[in-house]
Design a protein around this motif. Structure first.
Motif, short mmCIF file in Angstrom:
data_model
loop_
_atom_site.label_atom_id
_atom_site.label_comp_id
_atom_site.label_asym_id
_atom_site.label_seq_id
_atom_site.Cartn_x
_atom_site.Cartn_y
_atom_site.Cartn_z
N ALA A 176 0.84 -1.20 0.00
CA ALA A 176 0.00 0.00 0.00
C ALA A 176 0.87 1.25 0.00
O ALA A 176 2.08 1.18 0.24
CB ALA A 176 -0.92 0.01 1.22
N ASP A 177 0.23 2.39 -0.26
CA ASP A 177 0.88 3.70 -0.20
C ASP A 177 0.11 4.58 0.77
O ASP A 177 -1.11 4.44 0.93
CB ASP A 177 0.87 4.40 -1.58
CG ASP A 177 1.93 3.84 -2.51
OD1 ASP A 177 2.65 2.92 -2.09
OD2 ASP A 177 2.04 4.33 -3.64
N ARG A 178 0.82 5.51 1.41
CA ARG A 178 0.14 6.46 2.29
C ARG A 178 1.00 7.71 2.47
O ARG A 178 2.21 7.61 2.62
CB ARG A 178 -0.16 5.83 3.65
CG ARG A 178 -0.91 6.76 4.60
CD ARG A 178 -1.36 6.03 5.86
NE ARG A 178 -2.38 5.03 5.57
CZ ARG A 178 -2.98 4.29 6.50
NH1 ARG A 178 -2.67 4.45 7.78
NH2 ARG A 178 -3.89 3.39 6.16
N VAL A 179 0.35 8.87 2.42
CA VAL A 179 1.03 10.13 2.70
C VAL A 179 0.78 10.48 4.16
O VAL A 179 -0.37 10.49 4.62
CB VAL A 179 0.53 11.27 1.79
CG1 VAL A 179 1.14 12.60 2.21
CG2 VAL A 179 0.86 10.96 0.34
N GLN A 180 1.85 10.77 4.91
CA GLN A 180 1.74 11.05 6.34
C GLN A 180 2.59 12.25 6.72
O GLN A 180 3.71 12.41 6.23
CB GLN A 180 2.18 9.83 7.16
CG GLN A 180 1.30 8.60 6.93
CD GLN A 180 1.86 7.36 7.61
OE1 GLN A 180 3.00 7.00 7.41
NE2 GLN A 180 1.04 6.72 8.43
N THR A 181 2.05 13.09 7.58
CA THR A 181 2.80 14.23 8.11
C THR A 181 3.13 13.93 9.56
O THR A 181 2.24 13.57 10.34
CB THR A 181 1.98 15.53 8.01
OG1 THR A 181 1.70 15.80 6.63
CG2 THR A 181 2.75 16.70 8.59
N LYS A 182 4.40 14.05 9.92
CA LYS A 182 4.81 13.70 11.27
C LYS A 182 5.91 14.62 11.76
O LYS A 182 6.57 15.31 10.97
CB LYS A 182 5.26 12.25 11.33
CG LYS A 182 6.44 11.93 10.42
CD LYS A 182 6.67 10.46 10.26
CE LYS A 182 6.91 9.75 11.56
NZ LYS A 182 7.17 8.31 11.38
#
Length: 243
Positions: free
Chosen positions: A171-177
């Protein structure tokens, strides 16, 4: 199968589409149908013998029809040349949209499970001294053949032959951390990895290879770990939801 994720600003995307609205759909083939129509008109006219029409003899009328066909082809050719200069198909639009991407970092995460165990339940993590935290394997996403890049990197890191490593995109995911240097946006590509044969040292609950510490942990153990809760819980949930 692989996919890519983009982080876009809606206002910027709307502005791009507004700016390119008159160009979208121009494939560079405008006028080709006119050229074809004119050509077909000419070749069907050539073998025909016409009678006298009004004040024009049959030959004159035929030449008139041929001239019309020629003009249609010339007009189509003009449109075709012009359309080449304003060509803007879906590939051009896609590239412009990609250029709006605000993602700062692209990493490929690898979840390697303890399939050597009777009941596999743990994933192998490494300890990052900078973050002071346990992480899944992570590599810079390659623009070309990321699958091969990840497979090779994992085999080198664990010191196993590449032929023993199997990698599957999940899977792919965009995350801000939050990172030690501030808030950053990551595009994570998750892979599931399997080893057809594990070195004995890698089977240990905790071990060290080339100066890097490794540890097998369940997802529940990760969720209870204070440092993982602080720095990497979003990735743990990503793996938990995807596998």
């Amino acid at each position: 199968m692989e996919a890519s994720s983009l982080l876009l600003n809606t206002a910027e995307l709307r502005l791009l589409l507004e700016k390119k609205r008159d160009k979208i759909g121009h494939t560079g083939a405008e006028g080709l149908s006119d050229v074809s129509s004119g050509f077909l008109f000419v070749i069907t006219t050539l073998p025909v013998t016409y009678p006298t029409v009004f004040m024009l003899s049959g030959a004159q009328y035929k030449n008139f029809c041929l001239a019309i066909g020629g003009m249609i082809m010339l007009y189509g050719g003009y449109k075709l040349v012009k359309s080449q200069k304003s060509k803007y198909g879906h590939e051009c639009l896609l590239e412009d949209i990609k250029n709006l991407d605000r993602t700062e970092h692209r990493h490929s995460l690898v979840a390697l499970k303890d399939t050597f165990a009777a009941v596999p339940s743990k994933y192998l993590l490494y300890y990052d001294e900078k973050w002071k935290c346990w992480f899944f394997f992570s590599y810079r996403t390659a623009q070309n053949d990321d699958y091969g890049h990840v497979r090779k990197a994992l085999s080198e890191q664990l010191g196993v032959p590449e032929k023993l490593v199997k990698v599957t995109w999940v899977a792919d995911r965009v995350q801000t951390k939050q990172s030690p240097t501030g808030e950053k946006t990551y595009a994570h590509k998750l892979y599931s990895a399997k080893l057809s044969s594990f070195p004995e040292v890698v089977k240990d609950t905790a071990f060290t290879l080339s100066g890097t510490r490794y540890r097998w942990m369940t997802l529940q153990e990760m969720e209870k770990n204070p440092e993982i809760q602080k720095h990497n819980l979003d990735v743990v949930h990503f793996v938990e939801e995807s596998l």
